[in-house]
Design a protein around this motif. Structure first.
Motif, PDB file in Angstrom:
ATOM      1  N   TYR A 122       0.830  -1.212   0.000  1.00 26.59           N
ATOM      2  CA  TYR A 122       0.000   0.000   0.000  1.00 26.59           C
ATOM      3  C   TYR A 122       0.861   1.257   0.000  1.00 26.59           C
ATOM      4  O   TYR A 122       0.565   2.228  -0.717  1.00 26.59           O
ATOM      5  N   VAL A 123       1.942   1.252   0.785  1.00 24.17           N
ATOM      6  CA  VAL A 123       2.830   2.413   0.857  1.00 24.17           C
ATOM      7  C   VAL A 123       3.426   2.729  -0.509  1.00 24.17           C
ATOM      8  O   VAL A 123       3.472   3.879  -0.941  1.00 24.17           O
ATOM      9  N   VAL A 124       3.875   1.695  -1.204  1.00 23.19           N
ATOM     10  CA  VAL A 124       4.542   1.906  -2.489  1.00 23.19           C
ATOM     11  C   VAL A 124       3.545   2.197  -3.610  1.00 23.19           C
ATOM     12  O   VAL A 124       3.773   3.055  -4.458  1.00 23.19           O
ATOM     13  N   TRP A 125       2.427   1.489  -3.624  1.00 27.01           N
ATOM     14  CA  TRP A 125       1.432   1.676  -4.684  1.00 27.01           C
ATOM     15  C   TRP A 125       0.504   2.858  -4.406  1.00 27.01           C
ATOM     16  O   TRP A 125      -0.062   3.433  -5.334  1.00 27.01           O
ATOM     17  N   GLN A 126       0.302   3.180  -3.110  1.00 24.18           N
ATOM     18  CA  GLN A 126      -0.631   4.240  -2.713  1.00 24.18           C
ATOM     19  C   GLN A 126      -2.022   4.002  -3.302  1.00 24.18           C
ATOM     20  O   GLN A 126      -2.664   4.916  -3.818  1.00 24.18           O
ATOM     21  N   SER A 127      -2.457   2.763  -3.263  1.00 25.94           N
ATOM     22  CA  SER A 127      -3.776   2.400  -3.780  1.00 25.94           C
ATOM     23  C   SER A 127      -4.358   1.266  -2.953  1.00 25.94           C
ATOM     24  O   SER A 127      -3.728   0.217  -2.784  1.00 25.94           O
ATOM     25  N   VAL A 128      -5.554   1.495  -2.430  1.00 25.36           N
ATOM     26  CA  VAL A 128      -6.233   0.467  -1.650  1.00 25.36           C
ATOM     27  C   VAL A 128      -6.630  -0.710  -2.536  1.00 25.36           C
ATOM     28  O   VAL A 128      -6.643  -1.863  -2.101  1.00 25.36           O
ATOM     29  N   TRP A 129      -6.924  -0.437  -3.798  1.00 23.72           N
ATOM     30  CA  TRP A 129      -7.379  -1.483  -4.713  1.00 23.72           C
ATOM     31  C   TRP A 129      -6.315  -2.564  -4.904  1.00 23.72           C
ATOM     32  O   TRP A 129      -6.639  -3.741  -5.079  1.00 23.72           O
ATOM     33  N   VAL A 130      -5.056  -2.169  -4.864  1.00 25.46           N
ATOM     34  CA  VAL A 130      -3.972  -3.122  -5.083  1.00 25.46           C
ATOM     35  C   VAL A 130      -3.905  -4.165  -3.968  1.00 25.46           C
ATOM     36  O   VAL A 130      -3.561  -5.324  -4.214  1.00 25.46           O
ATOM     37  N   ILE A 131      -4.253  -3.756  -2.751  1.00 28.48           N
ATOM     38  CA  ILE A 131      -4.093  -4.673  -1.618  1.00 28.48           C
ATOM     39  C   ILE A 131      -5.403  -5.358  -1.219  1.00 28.48           C
ATOM     40  O   ILE A 131      -5.441  -6.024  -0.182  1.00 28.48           O
ATOM     41  N   ILE A 132      -6.447  -5.214  -2.011  1.00 27.91           N
ATOM     42  CA  ILE A 132      -7.723  -5.845  -1.658  1.00 27.91           C
ATOM     43  C   ILE A 132      -7.584  -7.374  -1.596  1.00 27.91           C
ATOM     44  O   ILE A 132      -7.959  -8.015  -0.610  1.00 27.91           O
ATOM     45  N   LEU A 133      -7.044  -7.969  -2.653  1.00 26.29           N
ATOM     46  CA  LEU A 133      -6.897  -9.423  -2.678  1.00 26.29           C
ATOM     47  C   LEU A 133      -5.918  -9.911  -1.612  1.00 26.29           C
ATOM     48  O   LEU A 133      -6.234 -10.871  -0.880  1.00 26.29           O
ATOM     49  N   PRO A 134      -4.713  -9.293  -1.473  1.00 25.48           N
ATOM     50  CA  PRO A 134      -3.829  -9.718  -0.387  1.00 25.48           C
ATOM     51  C   PRO A 134      -4.476  -9.586   0.992  1.00 25.48           C
ATOM     52  O   PRO A 134      -4.265 -10.436   1.859  1.00 25.48           O
ATOM     53  N   SER A 135      -5.283  -8.532   1.184  1.00 26.51           N
ATOM     54  CA  SER A 135      -5.955  -8.347   2.474  1.00 26.51           C
ATOM     55  C   SER A 135      -6.995  -9.442   2.713  1.00 26.51           C
ATOM     56  O   SER A 135      -7.159  -9.918   3.840  1.00 26.51           O
ATOM     57  N   MET A 136      -7.689  -9.838   1.655  1.00 25.46           N
ATOM     58  CA  MET A 136      -8.658 -10.927   1.782  1.00 25.46           C
ATOM     59  C   MET A 136      -7.941 -12.234   2.139  1.00 25.46           C
ATOM     60  O   MET A 136      -8.434 -13.020   2.956  1.00 25.46           O
ATOM     61  N   LEU A 137      -6.791 -12.456   1.525  1.00 22.48           N
ATOM     62  CA  LEU A 137      -6.003 -13.645   1.853  1.00 22.48           C
ATOM     63  C   LEU A 137      -5.520 -13.593   3.298  1.00 22.48           C
ATOM     64  O   LEU A 137      -5.486 -14.618   3.988  1.00 22.48           O
ATOM     65  N   TRP A 138      -5.155 -12.401   3.754  1.00 23.24           N
ATOM     66  CA  TRP A 138      -4.715 -12.233   5.140  1.00 23.24           C
ATOM     67  C   TRP A 138      -5.849 -12.571   6.101  1.00 23.24           C
ATOM     68  O   TRP A 138      -5.641 -13.238   7.124  1.00 23.24           O
ATOM     69  N   CYS A 139      -7.057 -12.113   5.781  1.00 26.92           N
ATOM     70  CA  CYS A 139      -8.232 -12.450   6.598  1.00 26.92           C
ATOM     71  C   CYS A 139      -8.494 -13.953   6.584  1.00 26.92           C
ATOM     72  O   CYS A 139      -8.901 -14.539   7.608  1.00 26.92           O
ATOM     73  N   SER A 140      -8.242 -14.586   5.437  1.00 26.56           N
ATOM     74  CA  SER A 140      -8.394 -16.035   5.349  1.00 26.56           C
ATOM     75  C   SER A 140      -7.401 -16.747   6.254  1.00 26.56           C
ATOM     76  O   SER A 140      -7.727 -17.770   6.874  1.00 26.56           O
ATOM     77  N   ILE A 141      -6.178 -16.193   6.355  1.00 29.33           N
ATOM     78  CA  ILE A 141      -5.172 -16.753   7.258  1.00 29.33           C
ATOM     79  C   ILE A 141      -5.664 -16.680   8.699  1.00 29.33           C
ATOM     80  O   ILE A 141      -5.508 -17.631   9.475  1.00 29.33           O
ATOM     81  N   VAL A 142      -6.274 -15.550   9.057  1.00 27.47           N
ATOM     82  CA  VAL A 142      -6.807 -15.382  10.408  1.00 27.47           C
ATOM     83  C   VAL A 142      -7.863 -16.439  10.716  1.00 27.47           C
ATOM     84  O   VAL A 142      -7.806 -17.138  11.739  1.00 27.47           O
ATOM     85  N   VAL A 143      -8.837 -16.568   9.803  1.00 25.09           N
ATOM     86  CA  VAL A 143      -9.962 -17.478  10.038  1.00 25.09           C
ATOM     87  C   VAL A 143      -9.501 -18.932  10.089  1.00 25.09           C
ATOM     88  O   VAL A 143      -9.826 -19.670  11.035  1.00 25.09           O
ATOM     89  N   THR A 144      -8.742 -19.352   9.077  1.00 22.17           N
ATOM     90  CA  THR A 144      -8.318 -20.754   9.025  1.00 22.17           C
ATOM     91  C   THR A 144      -7.350 -21.086  10.162  1.00 22.17           C
ATOM     92  O   THR A 144      -7.405 -22.176  10.740  1.00 22.17           O
ATOM     93  N   GLY A 145      -6.472 -20.137  10.487  1.00 22.38           N
ATOM     94  CA  GLY A 145      -5.514 -20.381  11.564  1.00 22.38           C
ATOM     95  C   GLY A 145      -6.188 -20.525  12.915  1.00 22.38           C
ATOM     96  O   GLY A 145      -5.893 -21.461  13.677  1.00 22.38           O
ATOM     97  N   ILE A 146      -7.093 -19.608  13.231  1.00 21.21           N
ATOM     98  CA  ILE A 146      -7.796 -19.665  14.513  1.00 21.21           C
ATOM     99  C   ILE A 146      -8.631 -20.942  14.615  1.00 21.21           C
ATOM    100  O   ILE A 146      -8.649 -21.615  15.650  1.00 21.21           O
ATOM    101  N   HIS A 147      -9.326 -21.278  13.530  1.00 13.72           N
ATOM    102  CA  HIS A 147     -10.178 -22.468  13.555  1.00 13.72           C
ATOM    103  C   HIS A 147      -9.335 -23.736  13.725  1.00 13.72           C
ATOM    104  O   HIS A 147      -9.742 -24.661  14.454  1.00 13.72           O
ATOM    105  N   ALA A 148      -8.173 -23.787  13.065  1.00 18.92           N
ATOM    106  CA  ALA A 148      -7.318 -24.963  13.179  1.00 18.92           C
ATOM    107  C   ALA A 148      -6.797 -25.127  14.605  1.00 18.92           C
ATOM    108  O   ALA A 148      -6.789 -26.233  15.153  1.00 18.92           O
TER     109      ALA A 148
END
Length: 302
Positions: A122-148
């Motif tokens: 985000y710092v380098v691109w200065q665009s929220v759109w660029v990090i939408i998919l990585p952020s969704m993957l990060w949220c997936s890490i949270v959910v799957t990790g906690i559940h496991a």
């Protein structure tokens, strides 16, 4: 699923030894990172968030090593003759407190490191759109990790149990995808800026290439460790237990190697150009179309 490969008691001892070796190496790199970030730097020029992240990674790695040693001592010495089934059964029990703590620390380390890379995108691109998919993957890490981790804490079962396997596989796939995508976006953006700058002033050509190379090296190191762990898990190999422990110091090592490379390259990363400037301390990449200014690309990533 039935596990295979090395016996769990031997694997626990092996992972403790190998993790200790890698932890020692990461400890040296941590000291080098702190030194490179603070040596001859004015207090206001030191990136406190990055120093804090480096310290947190070191604390998590240290705690994980300590818990790993305690778990080995419990399984091979303390409960060797009292736990039903012996050491092998002890290390196979995912409801053990030491196992839960180890996995929780690993998930926290993963979330912290991947979160830093996404933020730098985000710092380098200065665009929220660029990090939408990585952020969704990060949220997936949270959910799957906690559940496991929660699922493992509720049952005396194997990590390869079908009820846990789906979440564990989802966790590994999410973190691999997040790491590869974020690191790729980061490296591409730096390369694109460097290419544009080089067309304006030939003397600047190649100044950022060492950082791009080390970014890719760090991403490859981390990703290969994760892929190896995933392969072991999919094949129901007990080597997965060893690899998970080794990934902890590898995360720190890949993070520190980028920070050290950036610090070494600091004096060469100020590029004279037209229409661009970056304020590293503020973490903002801003463009100004008139005055010739300097550009400094703030890259601190895993």
């Amino acid at each position: 699923m039935t596990s295979s490969g090395i016996p769990l008691d031997a694997g626990a001892l092996m992972s403790a030894v190998l993790e200790g070796i890698l932890y020692g190496f990461s400890g040296l790199m941590f000291m080098g990172t702190i030194w490179s970030l603070t040596y001859k730097q004015h207090t206001r020029n030191i990136s406190r968030p990055i120093v804090a992240v480096a310290i947190l990674l070191f604390i998590l790695s240290t705690t994980h090593v300590v818990v790993c040693v305690i778990r080995v001592e419990d399984g091979l010495v303390k409960y060797r003759n009292t736990y039903p089934g012996g050491p092998v059964a002890f290390f196979a029990d995912t409801s053990q407190k030491t196992y839960i703590i180890k996995q929780a620390l690993y998930i926290l380390q993963t979330l912290l490191a991947d979160g830093v890379v996404i933020y730098r995108c985000y710092v380098v691109w200065q665009s929220v759109w660029v990090i939408i998919l990585p952020s969704m993957l990060w949220c997936s890490i949270v959910v799957t990790g906690i559940h496991a981790v929660y699922g493992a804490s509720q049952y005396n079962t194997s990590a390869f149990d079908q009820g846990l396997a789906t979440w564990v596989i989802g966790f590994f796939i999410s973190t691999i995808a997040a790491n590869v995508l974020s690191s790729g976006l980061l490296a591409y953006r730096i390369w694109a800026i460097e290419r544009d700058v080089a067309t304006i002033r030939a003397s600047t050509k190649g100044n950022m290439m060492p950082i791009i190379r080390v970014l890719m090296d760090a991403a490859i190191l981390y990703s290969m460790a994760l892929v190896t762990t995933l392969i072991c898990f999919l094949s129901s190999s007990n080597g997965e237990y060893v690899m998970v422990d080794l990934v902890m110091p590898i995360i720190s090592i890949s993070f520190y190697m980028v920070l050290i490379r950036v610090a070494i390259n600091r004096n060469h990363s100020y590029l004279s150009t037209v229409g661009m400037t970056a304020e590293a301390e503020q973490g903002n990449l801003q463009k100004h179309p008139v005055e010739p200014l300097q550009v400094y690309i703030p890259i601190y990533a895993q």
